[in-house]
Structures are given as structure tokens and as C-alpha cells.
Write a protein that holds these residues in place. Structure first.
Motif, PDB file in Angstrom:
ATOM      1  N   ILE A 135     -34.007   0.235  -5.874  1.00  0.00           N
ATOM      2  CA  ILE A 135     -32.635   0.314  -5.364  1.00  0.00           C
ATOM      3  C   ILE A 135     -31.707   0.863  -6.440  1.00  0.00           C
ATOM      4  O   ILE A 135     -30.868   1.733  -6.188  1.00  0.00           O
ATOM      5  N   ARG A 136     -31.867   0.366  -7.662  1.00  0.00           N
ATOM      6  CA  ARG A 136     -30.949   0.749  -8.738  1.00  0.00           C
ATOM      7  C   ARG A 136     -31.160   2.183  -9.228  1.00  0.00           C
ATOM      8  O   ARG A 136     -30.330   2.718  -9.962  1.00  0.00           O
ATOM      9  N   LYS A 137     -32.248   2.804  -8.832  1.00  0.00           N
ATOM     10  CA  LYS A 137     -32.441   4.208  -9.191  1.00  0.00           C
ATOM     11  C   LYS A 137     -31.433   5.102  -8.481  1.00  0.00           C
ATOM     12  O   LYS A 137     -31.074   6.175  -8.984  1.00  0.00           O
ATOM     13  N   THR A 138     -30.985   4.675  -7.300  1.00  0.00           N
ATOM     14  CA  THR A 138     -30.124   5.541  -6.496  1.00  0.00           C
ATOM     15  C   THR A 138     -28.829   4.891  -6.039  1.00  0.00           C
ATOM     16  O   THR A 138     -27.951   5.570  -5.518  1.00  0.00           O
ATOM     17  N   SER A 139     -28.688   3.581  -6.221  1.00  0.00           N
ATOM     18  CA  SER A 139     -27.544   2.898  -5.615  1.00  0.00           C
ATOM     19  C   SER A 139     -27.041   1.752  -6.487  1.00  0.00           C
ATOM     20  O   SER A 139     -27.813   1.077  -7.177  1.00  0.00           O
ATOM     21  N   SER A 140     -25.737   1.512  -6.415  1.00  0.00           N
ATOM     22  CA  SER A 140     -25.124   0.381  -7.117  1.00  0.00           C
ATOM     23  C   SER A 140     -24.658  -0.695  -6.142  1.00  0.00           C
ATOM     24  O   SER A 140     -23.881  -1.565  -6.511  1.00  0.00           O
ATOM     25  N   ILE A 141     -25.138  -0.645  -4.881  1.00  0.00           N
ATOM     26  CA  ILE A 141     -24.691  -1.634  -3.903  1.00  0.00           C
ATOM     27  C   ILE A 141     -25.107  -3.040  -4.358  1.00  0.00           C
ATOM     28  O   ILE A 141     -26.069  -3.204  -5.093  1.00  0.00           O
ATOM     29  N   PRO A 142     -24.370  -4.063  -3.924  1.00  0.00           N
ATOM     30  CA  PRO A 142     -24.665  -5.430  -4.372  1.00  0.00           C
ATOM     31  C   PRO A 142     -26.038  -5.917  -3.917  1.00  0.00           C
ATOM     32  O   PRO A 142     -26.493  -5.602  -2.811  1.00  0.00           O
ATOM     33  N   HIS A 183     -13.437  -4.120  -4.080  1.00  0.00           N
ATOM     34  CA  HIS A 183     -12.277  -4.018  -4.971  1.00  0.00           C
ATOM     35  C   HIS A 183     -12.559  -3.061  -6.118  1.00  0.00           C
ATOM     36  O   HIS A 183     -11.728  -2.230  -6.487  1.00  0.00           O
ATOM     37  N   LYS A 184     -13.757  -3.161  -6.683  1.00  0.00           N
ATOM     38  CA  LYS A 184     -14.121  -2.285  -7.789  1.00  0.00           C
ATOM     39  C   LYS A 184     -14.205  -0.828  -7.345  1.00  0.00           C
ATOM     40  O   LYS A 184     -13.959   0.088  -8.116  1.00  0.00           O
ATOM     41  N   SER A 185     -14.577  -0.610  -6.072  1.00  0.00           N
ATOM     42  CA  SER A 185     -14.789   0.752  -5.577  1.00  0.00           C
ATOM     43  C   SER A 185     -13.508   1.390  -5.053  1.00  0.00           C
ATOM     44  O   SER A 185     -13.496   2.564  -4.702  1.00  0.00           O
ATOM     45  N   SER A 186     -12.414   0.605  -4.976  1.00  0.00           N
ATOM     46  CA  SER A 186     -11.210   1.084  -4.306  1.00  0.00           C
ATOM     47  C   SER A 186     -10.396   2.053  -5.151  1.00  0.00           C
ATOM     48  O   SER A 186      -9.609   2.837  -4.641  1.00  0.00           O
ATOM     49  N   ASP A 187     -10.531   1.989  -6.472  1.00  0.00           N
ATOM     50  CA  ASP A 187      -9.748   2.842  -7.359  1.00  0.00           C
ATOM     51  C   ASP A 187     -10.674   3.684  -8.228  1.00  0.00           C
ATOM     52  O   ASP A 187     -11.778   3.292  -8.544  1.00  0.00           O
ATOM     53  N   THR A 188     -10.159   4.846  -8.631  1.00  0.00           N
ATOM     54  CA  THR A 188     -10.893   5.666  -9.580  1.00  0.00           C
ATOM     55  C   THR A 188     -10.751   5.047 -10.960  1.00  0.00           C
ATOM     56  O   THR A 188      -9.642   4.847 -11.446  1.00  0.00           O
ATOM     57  N   GLU A 189     -11.865   4.742 -11.586  1.00  0.00           N
ATOM     58  CA  GLU A 189     -11.830   4.069 -12.867  1.00  0.00           C
ATOM     59  C   GLU A 189     -12.631   4.883 -13.876  1.00  0.00           C
ATOM     60  O   GLU A 189     -13.843   5.023 -13.742  1.00  0.00           O
ATOM     61  N   GLU A 190     -11.941   5.411 -14.874  1.00  0.00           N
ATOM     62  CA  GLU A 190     -12.620   6.225 -15.878  1.00  0.00           C
ATOM     63  C   GLU A 190     -11.973   6.014 -17.244  1.00  0.00           C
ATOM     64  O   GLU A 190     -10.753   5.931 -17.359  1.00  0.00           O
ATOM     65  N   TYR A 213     -20.067   5.604 -11.183  1.00  0.00           N
ATOM     66  CA  TYR A 213     -21.159   5.039 -11.987  1.00  0.00           C
ATOM     67  C   TYR A 213     -21.896   6.137 -12.754  1.00  0.00           C
ATOM     68  O   TYR A 213     -23.113   6.290 -12.666  1.00  0.00           O
ATOM     69  N   VAL A 214     -21.098   6.902 -13.507  1.00  0.00           N
ATOM     70  CA  VAL A 214     -21.654   7.994 -14.302  1.00  0.00           C
ATOM     71  C   VAL A 214     -21.142   7.879 -15.731  1.00  0.00           C
ATOM     72  O   VAL A 214     -19.938   7.733 -15.958  1.00  0.00           O
ATOM     73  N   VAL A 215     -22.053   7.939 -16.688  1.00  0.00           N
ATOM     74  CA  VAL A 215     -21.700   7.997 -18.106  1.00  0.00           C
ATOM     75  C   VAL A 215     -22.161   9.342 -18.651  1.00  0.00           C
ATOM     76  O   VAL A 215     -23.298   9.754 -18.410  1.00  0.00           O
ATOM     77  N   LYS A 216     -21.266  10.002 -19.381  1.00  0.00           N
ATOM     78  CA  LYS A 216     -21.622  11.273 -20.009  1.00  0.00           C
ATOM     79  C   LYS A 216     -21.409  11.178 -21.513  1.00  0.00           C
ATOM     80  O   LYS A 216     -20.380  10.668 -21.968  1.00  0.00           O
ATOM     81  N   ILE A 217     -22.396  11.628 -22.248  1.00  0.00           N
ATOM     82  CA  ILE A 217     -22.305  11.720 -23.701  1.00  0.00           C
ATOM     83  C   ILE A 217     -22.413  13.188 -24.081  1.00  0.00           C
ATOM     84  O   ILE A 217     -23.399  13.846 -23.750  1.00  0.00           O
ATOM     85  N   ASN A 218     -21.367  13.694 -24.704  1.00  0.00           N
ATOM     86  CA  ASN A 218     -21.279  15.126 -25.028  1.00  0.00           C
ATOM     87  C   ASN A 218     -21.534  15.993 -23.796  1.00  0.00           C
ATOM     88  O   ASN A 218     -22.204  17.027 -23.856  1.00  0.00           O
ATOM     89  N   GLY A 219     -21.006  15.538 -22.673  1.00  0.00           N
ATOM     90  CA  GLY A 219     -21.091  16.301 -21.430  1.00  0.00           C
ATOM     91  C   GLY A 219     -22.364  16.124 -20.645  1.00  0.00           C
ATOM     92  O   GLY A 219     -22.479  16.605 -19.512  1.00  0.00           O
ATOM     93  N   GLU A 220     -23.350  15.419 -21.216  1.00  0.00           N
ATOM     94  CA  GLU A 220     -24.629  15.219 -20.541  1.00  0.00           C
ATOM     95  C   GLU A 220     -24.678  13.823 -19.918  1.00  0.00           C
ATOM     96  O   GLU A 220     -24.317  12.836 -20.562  1.00  0.00           O
ATOM     97  N   PRO A 241     -26.406  -0.381 -13.630  1.00  0.00           N
ATOM     98  CA  PRO A 241     -25.003  -0.720 -13.354  1.00  0.00           C
ATOM     99  C   PRO A 241     -24.380  -1.700 -14.337  1.00  0.00           C
ATOM    100  O   PRO A 241     -23.245  -1.506 -14.779  1.00  0.00           O
ATOM    101  N   LYS A 242     -25.104  -2.757 -14.713  1.00  0.00           N
ATOM    102  CA  LYS A 242     -24.505  -3.755 -15.589  1.00  0.00           C
ATOM    103  C   LYS A 242     -24.280  -3.214 -17.005  1.00  0.00           C
ATOM    104  O   LYS A 242     -23.314  -3.591 -17.663  1.00  0.00           O
ATOM    105  N   GLU A 243     -25.151  -2.346 -17.483  1.00  0.00           N
ATOM    106  CA  GLU A 243     -24.914  -1.713 -18.780  1.00  0.00           C
ATOM    107  C   GLU A 243     -23.634  -0.894 -18.727  1.00  0.00           C
ATOM    108  O   GLU A 243     -22.789  -0.962 -19.618  1.00  0.00           O
ATOM    109  N   LEU A 244     -23.495  -0.100 -17.660  1.00  0.00           N
ATOM    110  CA  LEU A 244     -22.310   0.739 -17.511  1.00  0.00           C
ATOM    111  C   LEU A 244     -21.057  -0.119 -17.411  1.00  0.00           C
ATOM    112  O   LEU A 244     -20.031   0.172 -18.045  1.00  0.00           O
ATOM    113  N   GLU A 245     -21.119  -1.194 -16.635  1.00  0.00           N
ATOM    114  CA  GLU A 245     -19.945  -2.045 -16.455  1.00  0.00           C
ATOM    115  C   GLU A 245     -19.555  -2.741 -17.755  1.00  0.00           C
ATOM    116  O   GLU A 245     -18.363  -2.905 -18.047  1.00  0.00           O
ATOM    117  N   LEU A 246     -20.549  -3.150 -18.543  1.00  0.00           N
ATOM    118  CA  LEU A 246     -20.267  -3.767 -19.831  1.00  0.00           C
ATOM    119  C   LEU A 246     -19.599  -2.756 -20.770  1.00  0.00           C
ATOM    120  O   LEU A 246     -18.587  -3.064 -21.423  1.00  0.00           O
TER     121      LEU A 246
END
Length: 228
Positions: A70-77, A124-131, A144-151, A157-162
Motif C-alpha cells: 500500500i505504501r509504495k503507491t498511497s498514503s491513505i490511512p 485536514h492534512k490533505s486540505s491545504d498545500t503544505e511545502e 508526499y514528495v521530497v526532492k533533494i537537489n531536484g531529484e 509517509p512517517k519519515e516524510l511527515e517527521l
């Protein structure tokens, strides 16, 4: 909130599925079922539910394998169910990206209440653009996207949220308990070392030179996203 929302229940106990389903339908949810892990993965890809209630002990593929898929493609609860109450299972579920954890036997009314609570937080988390953007680093919690030097760098999900939380509060030190409360966002019972595991994995991925930020350990206290 639950109009046209679908709950997917994955459990090899048909009776449990039926009981959970009765309570959920009474609350206006649509419900789909799977009684083994492989079928759960198949149905998930076809039905795109709003939330998954997932047992750990499953034939075909266990709950951990289903959660990984599931986590390969989705961040749903995802709410994990288990007859085990060991801290290890709870920590593993959180590390793999579960949003909540319930130990069997449980009251169906409590499960429904938790489903509603988790969906409210997710919506609630999905309602606003958060960057958050720093030199060489961008963390977009809406997509749910992290880019380092554009890549794009793959992160559970929990790593990204932390990372997003710490980067949104630069130079502020948080204890492990505070991070569990702020990021995992529910009554967590277990080992706070899960935070250490996530920070270690983040550091391995945040390999950027000549920047003014770093994920820093404050010994004896906790962690901070330091910006100079």
C-alpha cells in the motif's frame, strides 16, 4: 464526512469482517472485504478505498507485506489489527507507515470512532498545500514528495511527515515523546526508539553538501532541524 467513503477490511476471520461491516454501514460507510493478504492487495488496487483496516496475521501475505505494498503507491490511512499486544508489533507498524493500531479483542464502536478520527486528521492534512523549501531540499506534504537537489527521494509517509514537521519548526528542539505526539498524532503506547529509527533513516537520505541546514541530535533531549 463519511459520505461515499469506502473502508476496506482485511481479516481472515469472516465473522469479524461481518461485525465491523455492520457497524460501518450503519454509519454510512461503504465496505469492501478481503480474507487473505494477496486478495487484499488486489482489491486495494481496484477499489481505491479511503482507509484500510488491516489484520497482521493473514494467509497468503501477512499484514506487514500488505502495508508495504500500500505504501509504495498511497498514503491513505491504515489501522492495524492484531491479537498481539507486544511493543515490537506496534513499533513495526508505525515504522512501516500505519496510522493507528488496535489489539484484539476490541469493541467495534471504538474501531469505528478511531476510523472517523483518523479520517478527520487525514482530510485536514490533505486540505491545504503544505511545502517547506530549503537550499537543495523541498518537502511537499500535500503530494508526499521530497526532492533533494531536484531529484525525488523515496520516503515512507512517517519519515516524510517527521522531516516536514522538524523543517517547519527550524532550530526548535523536540523530545522523542513530543515528536510521537506531533507526528504520529494519536495515543501512542510503546517504545520512543521508533523516532531514533526514523531519524537515522532520514540522515542516510539527506546527503547534501554545502547547505545551511542539518538534522541534528541534541544529546539528552531530542532532535531539531538546525538552520544557520
Amino acid at each position: 464526512m463519511n459520505k461515499n467513503q469506502t473502508v476496506m477490511v482485511v481479516d481472515d476471520d469472516v465473522n469479524i469482517c461481518e461485525i465491523i461491516g455492520l457497524y460501518l454501514k450503519k454509519e454510512g460507510f461503504d465496505v469492501v472485504y478481503a480474507n487473505n493478504g494477496l486478495k487484499g492487495i488486489e482489491i486495494f488496487k481496484k477499489s481505491t478505498p479511503n482507509i484500510v483496516v488491516l489484520d497482521i496475521m493473514l494467509p497468503g501475505a501477512d499484514g506487514w507485506d500488505v502495508l508495504r505494498e500500500i505504501r509504495k503507491t498511497s498514503s491513505i490511512p491504515v489501522i492495524m489489527l492484531s491479537a498481539k499486544g507486544e511493543t515490537f508489533d506496534k513499533v513495526l507498524g508505525l515504522e512501516l507507515g500505519a496510522d493507528d493500531y488496535m489489539v484484539k479483542p476490541f469493541e467495534s464502536k471504538e474501531l469505528v470512532a478511531r476510523i472517523k478520527a483518523v479520517l478527520r486528521r487525514y482530510e485536514h492534512k490533505s486540505s491545504d498545500t503544505e511545502e517547506v523549501v530549503y537550499p537543495g531540499l523541498s518537502i511537499n506534504k500535500s503530494d508526499y514528495v521530497v526532492k533533494i537537489n531536484g531529484e525525488i527521494v523515496e520516503m515512507p509517509p512517517k519519515e516524510l511527515e517527521l522531516l516536514y514537521f522538524l523543517a517547519s519548526n527550524p532550530n526548535k528542539v523536540y523530545t522523542r515523546e513530543q515528536l510521537l505526539e506531533k507526528v504520529w498524532d494519536f495515543d501512542y503506547f510503546g517504545d520512543s526508539r521508533t523516532v531514533d529509527v526514523h531519524v537515522k533513516r532520514l540522515r542516510e537520505k539527506l546527503d547534501v553538501e554545502n547547505v545551511n541546514w542539518q538534522l541534528k541530535t541534541v544529546w539528552g533531549v531530542g532532535y531539531k532541524f538546525e538552520v544557520v
